[in-house]
Every structure is written in C-alpha cells, then in structure tokens.
Design a protein around this motif. Sequence first.
Motif, short mmCIF file in Angstrom:
data_model
loop_
_atom_site.label_atom_id
_atom_site.label_comp_id
_atom_site.label_asym_id
_atom_site.label_seq_id
_atom_site.Cartn_x
_atom_site.Cartn_y
_atom_site.Cartn_z
N UNK A 108 0.81 -1.23 0.00
CA UNK A 108 0.00 0.00 0.00
C UNK A 108 0.84 1.28 0.00
N UNK A 109 1.85 1.42 0.88
CA UNK A 109 2.65 2.66 0.84
C UNK A 109 3.35 2.86 -0.51
N UNK A 110 3.78 1.78 -1.12
CA UNK A 110 4.43 1.85 -2.43
C UNK A 110 3.44 2.35 -3.48
N UNK A 111 2.25 1.77 -3.47
CA UNK A 111 1.22 2.17 -4.44
C UNK A 111 0.80 3.62 -4.23
N UNK A 112 0.60 4.01 -2.99
CA UNK A 112 0.19 5.38 -2.70
C UNK A 112 1.24 6.38 -3.18
N UNK A 113 2.50 6.12 -2.86
CA UNK A 113 3.58 7.02 -3.28
C UNK A 113 3.69 7.09 -4.80
N UNK A 114 3.56 5.94 -5.44
CA UNK A 114 3.64 5.90 -6.90
C UNK A 114 2.50 6.69 -7.53
N UNK A 115 1.30 6.48 -7.04
CA UNK A 115 0.14 7.17 -7.59
C UNK A 115 0.21 8.68 -7.35
N UNK A 116 0.63 9.06 -6.16
CA UNK A 116 0.78 10.50 -5.87
C UNK A 116 1.80 11.14 -6.79
N UNK A 117 2.92 10.47 -7.04
CA UNK A 117 3.95 11.01 -7.93
C UNK A 117 3.42 11.12 -9.36
N UNK A 118 2.70 10.10 -9.81
CA UNK A 118 2.16 10.13 -11.17
C UNK A 118 1.11 11.23 -11.31
N UNK A 119 0.28 11.42 -10.31
CA UNK A 119 -0.73 12.48 -10.36
C UNK A 119 -0.07 13.85 -10.35
N UNK A 122 1.26 14.54 -13.61
CA UNK A 122 0.25 14.54 -14.67
C UNK A 122 0.42 13.40 -15.66
N UNK A 123 1.06 12.32 -15.21
CA UNK A 123 1.31 11.18 -16.09
C UNK A 123 0.92 9.87 -15.42
N UNK A 124 -0.37 9.63 -15.24
CA UNK A 124 -0.77 8.36 -14.63
C UNK A 124 -0.47 7.19 -15.55
N UNK A 125 0.33 6.24 -15.05
CA UNK A 125 0.67 5.07 -15.85
C UNK A 125 0.35 3.76 -15.14
N UNK A 126 0.24 3.80 -13.81
CA UNK A 126 -0.07 2.59 -13.06
C UNK A 126 -1.50 2.16 -13.41
N UNK A 127 -1.68 0.93 -13.86
CA UNK A 127 -3.00 0.49 -14.33
C UNK A 127 -4.14 0.72 -13.35
N UNK A 128 -3.96 0.41 -12.09
CA UNK A 128 -5.06 0.59 -11.14
C UNK A 128 -5.39 2.07 -10.96
N UNK A 129 -4.42 2.93 -11.03
CA UNK A 129 -4.68 4.37 -10.96
C UNK A 129 -5.49 4.83 -12.17
#
Length: 149
Positions: A108-119, A122-129
């Motif tokens: 979860x912390x990995x996913x949250x950090x990754x999604x926040x960075x992508x948002x 402005x480049x969402x690439x993680x499929x679940x995001x």
Amino acid sequence: MRRSLQQCISEEVEYQDAAIGQDVLDLMVNIQVWGRDKYELANFTDDELAPAITAITMRQGQSAECHDWQERLRQELQAARAAHQDIRVPLMRLRLRPEKVELAHALWPVLLAKCEAELAAGTPTTPVLKVVLEARNLATRFLYRSARH
C-alpha cells in the motif's frame, strides 16, 4: 460482456415499464481491465514486489536475505510475469504461504507514493490508478447528466 450487461439492465428497466437510452447504458456499464496480468504483477515492478515479499517471508520465519534467495525470487517473479500468472504461483514455488492480504498491506505505501507522484507529474501510468481515474470521470459524467434531467 459489456453488451450482455447492458442488455440485462435494459430488460429489467423495460420490465418496470420504463425505458433507458443507450447513452445512459454506456455511462452505467464500463468495464476496465489492465491487461493479461493479475493485479500485483500488473501494478508493481519486481523492485517494488521483492522487498515486500522478503519482509513477509522473514515474518513467516524463513530466511530471505541471502543473495541466492533474492535471485530466485526475481526469477520466479519474471517467470510468473511471462506466463501471466497470479502472484500466488511464485510465492508457492518459494514455499511461502500466499498471504495476499498481507502483501497488499505491505504494498500500500508503495502504491500510494507511486500514484501520488504520477498524479503530481500529470502522467498516470499505473494500471489501477488509470482505472480509478476513469471511474471518477464516469461518476462525474453520470452525476452531471443526472443533474441536468
């Protein structure tokens, strides 16, 4: 699958002596997938999975810090990716109890950090995001359409 679900909804609405337009059905039924890979392998790299799996392994009382074990873990993850298998397969090959809930908590912390960075970039690439953003977009469109009528 989408057409089948839309047909079921349409039939149920007609059964209630009402009608529903295709535009509303298109908003209501939207199927998102992230490809052939299962959740963990689709959304996390081996570099993200390995530390979480290693921590779980150590909590299960097994040795996981040696280089050979780490190398075998990465080989098993790569093989599972190539075969589009569930994360349970490489875990079982490593003789680990496949604790997917525990793995989800560790990731979860990995996913949250990754999604926040992508948002932020402005480049969402993680499929679940991407799926979450599309769901939010559809909900907004549906609410906007409902407010107009």
